[in-house]
Design an enzyme around this catalytic site. Structure first.
Site, PDB file in Angstrom:
ATOM      1  N   SER A  74       1.072  -1.229   0.316  1.00 39.98           N
ATOM      2  CA  SER A  74      -0.302   0.095   0.047  1.00 39.98           C
ATOM      3  C   SER A  74       0.806   0.916   0.103  1.00 39.98           C
ATOM      4  O   SER A  74       1.930   0.874   0.520  1.00 39.98           O
ATOM      5  CB  SER A  74      -1.113  -0.034   1.560  1.00 39.98           C
ATOM      6  OG  SER A  74      -1.647   1.098   1.723  1.00 39.98           O
ATOM      7  N   TYR A 133      -1.359  -0.572  10.495  1.00 37.77           N
ATOM      8  CA  TYR A 133      -1.377  -1.027   9.061  1.00 37.77           C
ATOM      9  C   TYR A 133       0.036  -0.694   8.409  1.00 37.77           C
ATOM     10  O   TYR A 133       0.482  -1.423   7.404  1.00 37.77           O
ATOM     11  CB  TYR A 133      -2.639  -0.477   8.648  1.00 37.77           C
ATOM     12  CG  TYR A 133      -2.958  -0.303   7.116  1.00 37.77           C
ATOM     13  CD1 TYR A 133      -4.096  -1.610   6.465  1.00 37.77           C
ATOM     14  CD2 TYR A 133      -2.674   0.260   5.671  1.00 37.77           C
ATOM     15  CE1 TYR A 133      -3.912  -2.284   5.009  1.00 37.77           C
ATOM     16  CE2 TYR A 133      -3.047   0.375   4.986  1.00 37.77           C
ATOM     17  CZ  TYR A 133      -3.473  -1.098   3.965  1.00 37.77           C
ATOM     18  OH  TYR A 133      -3.952  -1.861   3.101  1.00 37.77           O
TER      19      TYR A 133
END
Length: 268
Positions: free
Chosen positions: A142, A156
């Site tokens: 990501s 995350y």
């Protein structure tokens, strides 16, 4: 049915929706047989029904939060005599809010899915790729792993940065054996991700120009791993954000990201 120039099957985790399903569709369009893995068996069966006119689809419902799952997956494919020439580590999700707002089991499951299972599946399937002199490993990371940290969703970005570094190191080790490893770093993508983590209302207010569809991300990702690119940032805006994070002084880059983090992170 068009025959794939790539030997073996592509195993895609998190294939029931979003980028995972889009990557499965992209490989099917290129004639590559599939092993579809996710928790939601009904969705996997529906995707397999959609794609089976083009390629063979093997469905395995499994939860990667269970530490025993990677070994079971490997045994399930090995017992069928399948050569996994392409491994797509896509399964993932977010844990919204402050780090202490969730119990440790929630965080432990998250680490198991996004890090430990990735490392183990790669370790199990890589030897056959090395022996064959051909393989592809596509890790869905990501943009969050490449920009300064923000409050909320605490693990995350950290796990996605780990995935980028893991992919780059492994690619350096394996390219001489004909194995390409790529970390794809999407930014905002139209999937169910933001519905699941409760951020849909907030992120829907972001400019439309920064979004890509999951199909667009999937095509770019598969093209990148086939071309042997160790890292891909999807979208011009995302590449700009990553560059600003890299070249701006740390305090300025952090202030810039933090000032807008409420638009895409829940820190409450």
């Amino acid at each position: 049915m068009t025959q794939s120039p790539v030997r073996g099957h592509a195993l895609v985790t998190g294939a029931s929706s979003g980028i995972g399903a889009a990557i499965a569709r992209e490989y099917a369009a290129r004639g590559m047989p599939l092993v579809l893995v996710a928790r939601r068996a009904e969705r996997l069966q529906a995707l397999a029904a959609e794609l089976s006119a083009r390629v063979e689809c093997v469905v395995i419902a499994a939860d990667l939060a269970d530490p025993a799952t990677p070994a079971r997956l490997f045994e399930a494919t090995t017992s069928r005599g399948l050569f996994i020439s392409t491994l797509v580590n896509n399964a993932g999700y977010g844990v919204p809010g402050r780090y202490l707002s969730a119990d440790w089991k929630t965080h432990a499951d998250f680490i198991q899915v996004l890090m430990t299972s990735v490392a183990e599946l790669t370790h199990r399937y890589l030897p056959a790729m090395e022996a064959a002199g051909h393989g592809r490993i596509l890790n869905v990371a990501s943009l969050a792993g490449l920009v300064p940290a923000t409050a909320g969703h605490t693990l995350y970005g950290a796990t996605k940065l780990w995935l980028v570094r893991f992919s780059e190191s492994l690619d350096l080790e394996m390219k001489k054996h004909g194995v390409h490893v790529t970390a794809v770093c999407p930014g905002m993508t139209y999937t169910e991700f933001h519905d699941v983590n409760g951020m849909r209302e907030k992120v829907s207010q972001l400019p439309k120009g920064i979004w890509l569809t999951s199909a667009e991300v999937a095509k770019l990702a598969v093209d990148a791993v086939e071309a042997g690119r160790p890292r891909l940032i999807t979208g011009r805006t995302n590449r700009l954000l990553a560059a600003l994070s890299k070249y701006l002084p740390d305090h300025l880059a952090s202030a810039l990201i933090s000032s807008r983090s409420k638009d895409f992170r829940d820190a409450d």
